[in-house]
Enzyme design. Sequence first.
Site, PDB file in Angstrom:
ATOM      1  CG  HIS A 319      40.213  28.120  25.420  1.00  0.00           C
ATOM      2  ND1 HIS A 319      38.763  28.661  24.794  1.00  0.00           N
ATOM      3  CD2 HIS A 319      41.021  28.343  24.769  1.00  0.00           C
ATOM      4  CE1 HIS A 319      38.929  29.421  24.664  1.00  0.00           C
ATOM      5  NE2 HIS A 319      40.480  29.667  24.479  1.00  0.00           N
ATOM      6  CB  CYS A 337      42.370  29.310  22.234  1.00  0.00           C
ATOM      7  SG  CYS A 337      44.005  29.727  22.853  1.00  0.00           S
TER       8      CYS A 337
END
Length: 389
Positions: A319, A337
């Site tokens: 992301h 992430c």
Amino acid sequence: MMDRRVVVKAALVAGVGAVVAACSGGGEDGGRPDGGGQPTESKPVAKLTAEPAVDAKDVPVRRPITVRVADGALTYVKVTNADGKAVAGSFNADRTVWTSSDVLGYGKTYTYAATATGADGKPAQLSGSFSTLTPSQQIRVTVNPADNAEVGVGMPVSVKFTGDVANKAEVEKALAIETSKHVEGSWGWLSDRQVDFRPKEYWPANIQVNVGAKLYGIDLGGGAYARADVSTKFKIGRNQVVKIHTTDHLMHVYRGGAKVKSYPCSNGLDADVNRNTPNGTFVVMSKEPSAIFDNARYGYTNVNKKWACRISNHGEFIHENQDNAANIGKVNTSHGCVNLLEADAKNFFDSALIGDPVEITGSRLGGPVNSDVMDWLVSWSAWQAKSAV
């Protein structure tokens, strides 16, 4: 039936008379006063049978109804449900067998009526009713990908149940995969409620896949039955694979084996293994233009990030994190992430398909094998061992 007994009796009497006449030394024709040959035998009457039999209970719903006649031909067959609706069926070429083509319902009573004409030219009839099994529970079944989806080359086929499956082998035998190009693959049970199919290697690009799960009528275990059959038809798209070696701080995108993009990234904090981006082969599971992130353990809640592609149920995404721009491409600082700059995240998001593989190496943290999308986190032999057949 009275007529038949009279005929038989007359034949027997005629036979006895013939014997008596012969004993009395009659003529060359055996004593027949009319000089005829052997006595004429009566022709057999029609004999009707049905399966399921009259008054049968707990009849399997997938077994066809058959009505048969011996020594005759069927003239009429009708099977109806409790509402009076006829069950579809057809005769064979010589009208000695009628077979239903409709699937029966659970816990229903069916009535049949049939007539036939025997070789003796006389009618015969059969009538009765039977009832089908009643499941202790009806389990809903779903299959993914959905109809007409286009997915990446790492996408597993997933069949899920709303209740536990005990008869796994019987269920697995009812699952079928058809592809427009030969693919070696295997089903594997991830839990009592989920069985997935994955190929040995990634799917070939641009092929069609048809999945059939004819589970209605199969005992899933403990008297629970599937509510309905399910199926899906979908397409495998172009071959796109993401490769990340966490210590390099780069995310590479390959199309058809050739590198087409490289994005600077920041992965999970190297110093804390619990924050590492885990090793393993994952797939893009979902795409969210805007996603909210919460992790009370690490002190953040309600954090909004853009262009988020989920790659595991362990909490990892690819992301945008513009707030971490100073570290992207240089240092791993995330909570697991893969952080990208906003423009790069948008560019990757637009290129990605659900099911695209994401291969991660260089971390100290292994893949979360308790995830319900862990098909590529085990070896091929380990995956095959998950099959029940």
